[in-house]
Design a protein around this motif. Structure first.
Motif, short mmCIF file in Angstrom:
data_model
loop_
_atom_site.label_atom_id
_atom_site.label_comp_id
_atom_site.label_asym_id
_atom_site.label_seq_id
_atom_site.Cartn_x
_atom_site.Cartn_y
_atom_site.Cartn_z
N ARG A 37 0.80 -1.31 0.15
CA ARG A 37 -0.01 -0.31 0.14
C ARG A 37 0.87 1.70 -0.22
NH1 ARG A 37 -5.55 1.81 1.38
NH2 ARG A 37 -5.42 3.52 3.03
N ARG A 38 1.91 1.67 0.92
CA ARG A 38 3.36 2.25 1.10
C ARG A 38 4.20 1.12 1.40
NH1 ARG A 38 -0.34 7.18 -0.28
NH2 ARG A 38 -1.71 7.44 1.40
N PRO A 39 4.98 1.61 -0.14
CA PRO A 39 6.00 1.12 -0.69
C PRO A 39 7.32 2.58 0.95
CG PRO A 39 5.81 1.64 -2.33
CD PRO A 39 4.50 2.29 -1.64
N ALA A 40 7.20 3.26 1.47
CA ALA A 40 7.52 3.60 2.42
C ALA A 40 7.91 2.84 3.80
CB ALA A 40 7.09 5.13 2.80
N PHE A 41 6.46 2.34 3.84
CA PHE A 41 6.17 1.38 5.01
C PHE A 41 7.61 0.76 5.26
CE2 PHE A 41 5.45 -2.65 7.66
CZ PHE A 41 4.88 -1.86 8.60
N ALA A 42 7.75 -0.46 4.41
CA ALA A 42 9.28 -1.73 3.82
C ALA A 42 10.32 -0.41 4.75
CB ALA A 42 9.15 -1.95 2.91
N ALA A 43 10.62 0.78 4.67
CA ALA A 43 11.72 1.31 4.80
C ALA A 43 12.00 1.31 6.45
CB ALA A 43 12.29 2.54 4.60
N ALA A 44 10.13 1.41 6.88
CA ALA A 44 10.30 2.23 8.34
C ALA A 44 10.21 0.98 9.24
CB ALA A 44 9.19 2.89 8.52
N ARG A 45 9.58 -0.09 8.17
CA ARG A 45 10.09 -1.57 8.86
C ARG A 45 11.51 -2.01 9.17
NH1 ARG A 45 7.96 -5.08 12.67
NH2 ARG A 45 8.58 -8.00 12.21
N SER A 46 12.82 -1.39 8.00
CA SER A 46 13.57 -2.40 8.17
C SER A 46 14.29 -1.68 9.36
CB SER A 46 13.98 -2.04 6.89
OG SER A 46 15.61 -2.17 6.92
N GLU A 47 13.91 -0.44 9.88
CA GLU A 47 14.98 0.43 10.13
C GLU A 47 14.47 0.30 11.87
OE1 GLU A 47 16.89 3.02 10.03
OE2 GLU A 47 17.04 2.65 7.67
N TYR A 48 13.21 -0.17 11.88
CA TYR A 48 12.51 -0.93 13.40
C TYR A 48 13.52 -2.53 13.29
CZ TYR A 48 9.96 -2.75 17.20
OH TYR A 48 9.86 -3.33 18.17
N GLU A 49 13.76 -3.16 12.53
CA GLU A 49 14.19 -4.23 12.81
C GLU A 49 15.74 -4.15 13.41
OE1 GLU A 49 13.40 -6.17 9.44
OE2 GLU A 49 11.14 -7.33 9.89
N ARG A 50 16.40 -3.41 12.10
CA ARG A 50 17.80 -2.75 13.06
C ARG A 50 17.93 -2.34 14.22
NH1 ARG A 50 20.59 2.30 12.24
NH2 ARG A 50 22.79 1.98 12.19
N ALA A 51 17.30 -1.63 14.25
CA ALA A 51 16.86 -0.83 15.88
C ALA A 51 17.05 -2.03 17.08
CB ALA A 51 15.90 0.07 16.22
N LEU A 52 15.73 -2.76 16.63
CA LEU A 52 15.24 -4.44 17.57
C LEU A 52 16.54 -4.61 18.14
CD1 LEU A 52 13.44 -5.31 19.33
CD2 LEU A 52 13.21 -6.43 17.26
N ARG A 53 17.34 -4.80 16.61
CA ARG A 53 18.81 -5.78 16.89
C ARG A 53 19.72 -5.44 17.57
NH1 ARG A 53 17.50 -6.25 11.18
NH2 ARG A 53 19.28 -5.36 10.50
N GLN A 54 20.22 -4.41 17.58
CA GLN A 54 21.02 -3.45 18.13
C GLN A 54 20.62 -3.50 19.46
OE1 GLN A 54 24.10 -2.57 16.92
NE2 GLN A 54 23.75 -3.07 14.72
N ARG A 55 19.69 -3.74 19.21
CA ARG A 55 18.83 -3.05 21.49
C ARG A 55 18.78 -4.32 22.12
NH1 ARG A 55 15.28 -2.59 24.80
NH2 ARG A 55 15.19 -0.79 26.29
#
Length: 387
Positions: free
Chosen positions: A144-162
């Motif tokens: 629906r909104r391809p920009a969501f994939a980027a937001a989800r990817s950034e969240y997963e990166r922050a989650l892994r690091q944390r």
């Protein structure tokens, strides 16, 4: 939107195949294990960036080949021609071309072709773990909104690091913990920022889905029980106005921060992040009962199918109308539900259906015979009736 051409080279059981597709219904017919689903999987992988059957691209490459290629051509609702090409490899990064040009990120290919897929595995959205329902929402939002994939990817990166830092903190000496704690605060901020964007988008999707899911379920199942969809946030209830489709991010961020602060000790003890969209769930109810534990086989199938068909309307509200892919669906339905699904398909511009038994599909359209010989599949369009 319409898929006008599909070409596979060394993908699954296909050494090479090319199909020209028309609007309306196309039924892919053949006995089980001949390669019908492989065609839909290739379309879904190209359109969404994911296979609905496996996690990586390696299994999509034909045994004995180094690279598999998926090429497709689509026409937008406005008649614009789009092309998409993927080079898949088990030991190399996927190469993606959109309209003849290389793209750096896979997310840049989202939206070239929009699809809605229903396969037998999708009953897990109703009866499976919360991860299945989160995946359902995220795949819808990415289209629906391809920009969501980027937001989800950034969240997963922050989650892994944390999470990595939380594990390290348990074994650090007290002299080093103060410095690590300040770094943890940075990743906590990132987790909240990107997590808020993910939760807000999911909440909006759930509110948009509620009406069409209920309508499709009533049409398919012919039952009076209302269908309920509720997003359960691990940070606790999110206050919002009843008519608010796009939620205010501020209460979401505040709830996440409060919950993270409250569970800080538990997180350090366990070495994992206990709050965030990775722990949320989509609650589905039929009448007053949770669908996960109380739905019958027929109810679960009808609800899973209603969820997928409802995504058509949610996607069509923003951008091109998607292509509908139905993998071996009609065989699982009784005669009444088959007729009701066939009636629902009349509102879609293009439908690709797989079937082992042609008579199971009460739809008129083109037929493609799929066969497997000597380990290789073929897909041959059948001449129109009367010729």
């Amino acid at each position: 939107m319409r898929l006008s051409r599909l070409e596979l080279q060394d993908v699954r059981s296909y050494e090479r195949v090319t199909l020209s597709l028309s609007p309306g219904v196309t039924v892919l017919v053949g006995p089980n294990a001949q390669g019908k689903t492989n065609l839909l999987e290739a379309v879904h992988r190209a359109a969404t960036g994911n296979s609905h059957r496996v996690a990586g691209d390696g299994p999509l490459v034909r045994a004995g080949a180094d690279i598999g290629v998926i090429r497709l051509e689509a026409l937008t609702d406005e008649g614009r021609r789009r092309t998409l090409e993927l080079e898949l490899g088990s030991s190399r990064r996927t190469r993606t071309r959109v309209d003849g040009h290389d793209v750096r990120r896979a997310a840049d290919a989202l939206g070239v072709l929009r699809v809605v897929l229903f396969a037998p595995e999708d009953v897990a959205v109703v009866r499976g773990d919360p991860a299945e329902r989160r995946r359902f929402l995220d795949e819808l939002l990415a289209q629906r909104r391809p920009a969501f994939a980027a937001a989800r990817s950034e969240y997963e990166r922050a989650l892994r690091q944390r999470n990595q830092l939380l594990k390290q903190l348990r074994s650090l000496p007290s002299t080093a913990r103060e410095s690590a704690a300040s770094t943890l605060a940075v990743w906590t901020d990132q987790l909240v920022t990107h997590g808020t964007a993910v939760v807000a988008a999911r909440l909006a999707a759930v509110r948009t889905l509620a009406r069409p899911v209920d309508a499709f379920y009533r049409d398919l199942a012919d039952r009076p029980e209302p269908i309920g969809l509720a997003y359960r946030c691990s940070a606790g209830p999110i206050e919002s106005a009843p008519d608010e489709v796009v939620p205010d991010p501020a209460p979401i961020a505040a709830a996440m921060r409060d919950s993270l602060a409250e569970l800080a000790g538990d997180e350090l003890a366990r070495g994992v992040s206990l709050v965030g969209p990775h722990r949320d769930d989509l609650e589905l109810t039929i009448g007053s009962l949770p669908a996960r534990g109380y739905s019958s086989h027929g109810e679960a199938w009808s609800l899973a199918l209603a969820l997928k068909l409802a995504t058509f309307e949610v996607l069509a509200d923003v951008g091109d109308r998607p292509v509908v892919l139905l993998d071996d669906v009609f065989a699982e339905l009784d005669t009444t539900r088959r007729k009701r699904l066939a009636a629902a398909c009349e509102r879609f511009d293009q439908v690709l259906v797989t079937a082992a038994v042609e008579e199971d599909v009460p739809l008129q359209g083109a037929k493609v015979d799929v066969r497997l010989e000597d380990g290789r599949s073929s897909a041959l369009p059948r001449p129109p009736e009367g010729r």
